[in-house]
Motif scaffolding. Sequence first.
Motif, PDB file in Angstrom:
ATOM      1  N   ARG A 292       0.951  -1.203  -0.126  1.00  0.00           N
ATOM      2  CA  ARG A 292       0.065   0.215   0.021  1.00  0.00           C
ATOM      3  C   ARG A 292       0.909   1.001  -0.102  1.00  0.00           C
ATOM      4  O   ARG A 292       0.286   2.155  -0.218  1.00  0.00           O
ATOM      5  CB  ARG A 292      -0.942   0.077   1.259  1.00  0.00           C
ATOM      6  CG  ARG A 292      -0.296   0.133   2.413  1.00  0.00           C
ATOM      7  CD  ARG A 292      -1.320   0.168   3.603  1.00  0.00           C
ATOM      8  NE  ARG A 292      -0.876   0.744   4.951  1.00  0.00           N
ATOM      9  CZ  ARG A 292      -1.588   1.025   5.994  1.00  0.00           C
ATOM     10  NH1 ARG A 292      -2.791   1.146   5.780  1.00  0.00           N
ATOM     11  NH2 ARG A 292      -0.854   1.174   7.061  1.00  0.00           N
TER      12      ARG A 292
ATOM     13  N   ASP B  57      -4.429  -2.130   0.452  1.00  0.00           N
ATOM     14  CA  ASP B  57      -4.377  -2.304   1.477  1.00  0.00           C
ATOM     15  C   ASP B  57      -4.587  -3.924   1.444  1.00  0.00           C
ATOM     16  O   ASP B  57      -5.703  -4.443   1.204  1.00  0.00           O
ATOM     17  CB  ASP B  57      -5.357  -1.582   2.382  1.00  0.00           C
ATOM     18  CG  ASP B  57      -5.334  -1.874   4.047  1.00  0.00           C
ATOM     19  OD1 ASP B  57      -4.895  -3.042   4.295  1.00  0.00           O
ATOM     20  OD2 ASP B  57      -5.585  -0.905   4.533  1.00  0.00           O
TER      21      ASP B  57
ATOM     22  N   ARG C  12      -5.814  -5.903   3.867  1.00  0.00           N
ATOM     23  CA  ARG C  12      -7.009  -5.969   4.396  1.00  0.00           C
ATOM     24  C   ARG C  12      -8.323  -6.051   3.563  1.00  0.00           C
ATOM     25  O   ARG C  12      -9.269  -6.523   3.893  1.00  0.00           O
ATOM     26  CB  ARG C  12      -7.256  -5.068   5.819  1.00  0.00           C
ATOM     27  CG  ARG C  12      -6.146  -5.213   6.908  1.00  0.00           C
ATOM     28  CD  ARG C  12      -6.381  -4.231   7.818  1.00  0.00           C
ATOM     29  NE  ARG C  12      -5.864  -2.963   7.160  1.00  0.00           N
ATOM     30  CZ  ARG C  12      -5.596  -1.894   7.929  1.00  0.00           C
ATOM     31  NH1 ARG C  12      -5.968  -1.839   9.195  1.00  0.00           N
ATOM     32  NH2 ARG C  12      -5.395  -0.799   7.455  1.00  0.00           N
ATOM     33  N   ARG C  13      -8.001  -5.553   2.441  1.00  0.00           N
ATOM     34  CA  ARG C  13      -9.143  -5.413   1.510  1.00  0.00           C
ATOM     35  C   ARG C  13      -8.985  -5.733  -0.051  1.00  0.00           C
ATOM     36  O   ARG C  13      -9.768  -5.700  -0.670  1.00  0.00           O
ATOM     37  CB  ARG C  13      -9.353  -3.709   1.531  1.00  0.00           C
ATOM     38  CG  ARG C  13      -9.708  -3.210   2.956  1.00  0.00           C
ATOM     39  CD  ARG C  13     -10.056  -1.656   2.875  1.00  0.00           C
ATOM     40  NE  ARG C  13     -10.599  -1.140   3.965  1.00  0.00           N
ATOM     41  CZ  ARG C  13      -9.669  -0.673   5.266  1.00  0.00           C
ATOM     42  NH1 ARG C  13      -8.433  -0.905   4.935  1.00  0.00           N
ATOM     43  NH2 ARG C  13      -9.972  -0.318   6.203  1.00  0.00           N
TER      44      ARG C  13
ATOM     45  N   ILE D 168       4.322 -10.440   7.524  1.00  0.00           N
ATOM     46  CA  ILE D 168       3.099  -9.678   7.796  1.00  0.00           C
ATOM     47  C   ILE D 168       3.498  -8.605   8.769  1.00  0.00           C
ATOM     48  O   ILE D 168       3.954  -8.741   9.913  1.00  0.00           O
ATOM     49  CB  ILE D 168       1.992 -10.433   8.071  1.00  0.00           C
ATOM     50  CG1 ILE D 168       1.614 -11.646   7.187  1.00  0.00           C
ATOM     51  CG2 ILE D 168       0.648  -9.786   8.323  1.00  0.00           C
ATOM     52  CD1 ILE D 168       0.628 -12.682   7.691  1.00  0.00           C
TER      53      ILE D 168
ATOM     54  N   ALA E 116       0.843  -5.130  13.115  1.00  0.00           N
ATOM     55  CA  ALA E 116      -0.661  -4.598  13.122  1.00  0.00           C
ATOM     56  C   ALA E 116      -1.782  -5.042  12.500  1.00  0.00           C
ATOM     57  O   ALA E 116      -2.668  -4.974  12.854  1.00  0.00           O
ATOM     58  CB  ALA E 116      -0.395  -2.884  13.088  1.00  0.00           C
ATOM     59  N   VAL E 117      -1.388  -5.767  11.599  1.00  0.00           N
ATOM     60  CA  VAL E 117      -2.787  -6.394  10.615  1.00  0.00           C
ATOM     61  C   VAL E 117      -2.453  -7.536  10.581  1.00  0.00           C
ATOM     62  O   VAL E 117      -3.293  -8.141   9.625  1.00  0.00           O
ATOM     63  CB  VAL E 117      -2.621  -5.329   9.361  1.00  0.00           C
ATOM     64  CG1 VAL E 117      -2.797  -4.081   9.375  1.00  0.00           C
ATOM     65  CG2 VAL E 117      -1.351  -5.721   8.405  1.00  0.00           C
ATOM     66  N   SER E 118      -1.943  -8.441  11.199  1.00  0.00           N
ATOM     67  CA  SER E 118      -1.776  -9.916  11.441  1.00  0.00           C
ATOM     68  C   SER E 118      -3.069 -10.500  11.334  1.00  0.00           C
ATOM     69  O   SER E 118      -3.482 -11.615  10.666  1.00  0.00           O
ATOM     70  CB  SER E 118      -0.761 -10.413  12.261  1.00  0.00           C
ATOM     71  OG  SER E 118       0.568  -9.937  11.935  1.00  0.00           O
ATOM     72  N   THR E 119      -3.914 -10.025  12.380  1.00  0.00           N
ATOM     73  CA  THR E 119      -4.998 -10.883  12.716  1.00  0.00           C
ATOM     74  C   THR E 119      -6.018 -10.689  11.613  1.00  0.00           C
ATOM     75  O   THR E 119      -6.758 -11.520  11.040  1.00  0.00           O
ATOM     76  CB  THR E 119      -5.603 -10.300  14.131  1.00  0.00           C
ATOM     77  OG1 THR E 119      -4.651 -10.880  14.923  1.00  0.00           O
ATOM     78  CG2 THR E 119      -7.126 -11.070  14.460  1.00  0.00           C
ATOM     79  N   PRO E 120      -6.289  -9.367  11.070  1.00  0.00           N
ATOM     80  CA  PRO E 120      -7.296  -9.251  10.177  1.00  0.00           C
ATOM     81  C   PRO E 120      -6.850  -9.979   8.899  1.00  0.00           C
ATOM     82  O   PRO E 120      -7.762 -10.698   8.313  1.00  0.00           O
ATOM     83  CB  PRO E 120      -7.215  -7.685   9.755  1.00  0.00           C
ATOM     84  CG  PRO E 120      -6.736  -7.071  10.887  1.00  0.00           C
ATOM     85  CD  PRO E 120      -5.705  -8.058  11.591  1.00  0.00           C
ATOM     86  N   LEU E 121      -5.554 -10.054   8.502  1.00  0.00           N
ATOM     87  CA  LEU E 121      -5.049 -10.867   7.213  1.00  0.00           C
ATOM     88  C   LEU E 121      -5.501 -12.243   7.718  1.00  0.00           C
ATOM     89  O   LEU E 121      -5.868 -13.182   6.600  1.00  0.00           O
ATOM     90  CB  LEU E 121      -3.822 -10.666   6.990  1.00  0.00           C
ATOM     91  CG  LEU E 121      -3.235 -11.553   5.683  1.00  0.00           C
ATOM     92  CD1 LEU E 121      -3.958 -11.255   4.539  1.00  0.00           C
ATOM     93  CD2 LEU E 121      -1.725 -11.102   5.468  1.00  0.00           C
TER      94      LEU E 121
ATOM     95  N   ARG F 193      -9.026 -13.348   6.840  1.00  0.00           N
ATOM     96  CA  ARG F 193      -9.147 -13.394   5.568  1.00  0.00           C
ATOM     97  C   ARG F 193      -8.717 -14.736   5.124  1.00  0.00           C
ATOM     98  O   ARG F 193      -9.468 -15.232   4.081  1.00  0.00           O
ATOM     99  CB  ARG F 193      -8.724 -12.432   4.926  1.00  0.00           C
ATOM    100  CG  ARG F 193      -9.031 -10.929   5.262  1.00  0.00           C
ATOM    101  CD  ARG F 193      -8.443  -9.893   4.157  1.00  0.00           C
ATOM    102  NE  ARG F 193      -9.329 -10.148   2.893  1.00  0.00           N
ATOM    103  CZ  ARG F 193      -8.974  -9.498   1.774  1.00  0.00           C
ATOM    104  NH1 ARG F 193      -7.806  -8.906   1.704  1.00  0.00           N
ATOM    105  NH2 ARG F 193      -9.747  -9.566   0.616  1.00  0.00           N
TER     106      ARG F 193
END
Length: 271
Positions: free
Chosen positions: A58, A80, A82-83, A97, A100-105, A108
Amino acid sequence: MRATSPGVHLLSCPGVVESLIRHAGVGPGDLVIDFGAGPGTITAPLAATGARVLAVERDDAFVEVLHRRFGSSVRVVHGDLRRVPLPRRGFAVVSSIPFAVSTPLLRRLLSPVPVRLRRAELVVEWGLARRLTSARPRSRESAWWAARHELRLVRRVPARCFSPAPSVDAAHLSVRPRSGSDTRAAAVLWALLGFAYGEPPLPARRVVAALAGDRAGRRVLRQAGVDPGSAATEVGVGDWARVASVLARQSGVVAPRLPRALRESTVDRGR
């Protein structure tokens, strides 16, 4: 190279990168995603395997670096993680990864039914890796992931292997889907885990009885090798997966519909 953005820690140990690629075992014909590709530290050796590589990033400046470095040999996706839409076909992931965004990824990648992720070699925060590979998951969601995927902690990755170094160590987490889970069994499993991780905690026999009745529930548990008197949260995720598989074959068991968020067709619209 320019200074990284706050919170960005670039993997800088060649040995760790080599281990990720080796464990992934990807090659020509495989579709592989590098999430948070940065300057292409992992992307480059992935492309060298002959696999079709998608580099997701991103940061505007890193996207420019990736385009200049790889040209048309790698598809660079500016967005992003996440999206961005995920592929409809089976794919692998090899990636360091952002913590900060490990869990959202992971949500998915590991939650949808049916499974499209074929394998993953990930660098994640050490504490998260330890929690995900625990024999007794803490939550319904982490139990769902572990029951449907083999999650293995390969090695610890010291903070010094990043630039700049984060405040905590990381880990190489390996992911492989478990075989033998169809949509009906998955729906039964999700329901079982809902009872198992509900409040207050229930004994295993009452969890299964909620779907099959007490007598059939005890029989199914014994068939799966589980003591009916066990506390539900003490039953291993592999055992719950076996119980769900047995229950899914029972004609008298009504499999509840999976939540919309877990159904593959509603998660992503990518190709």
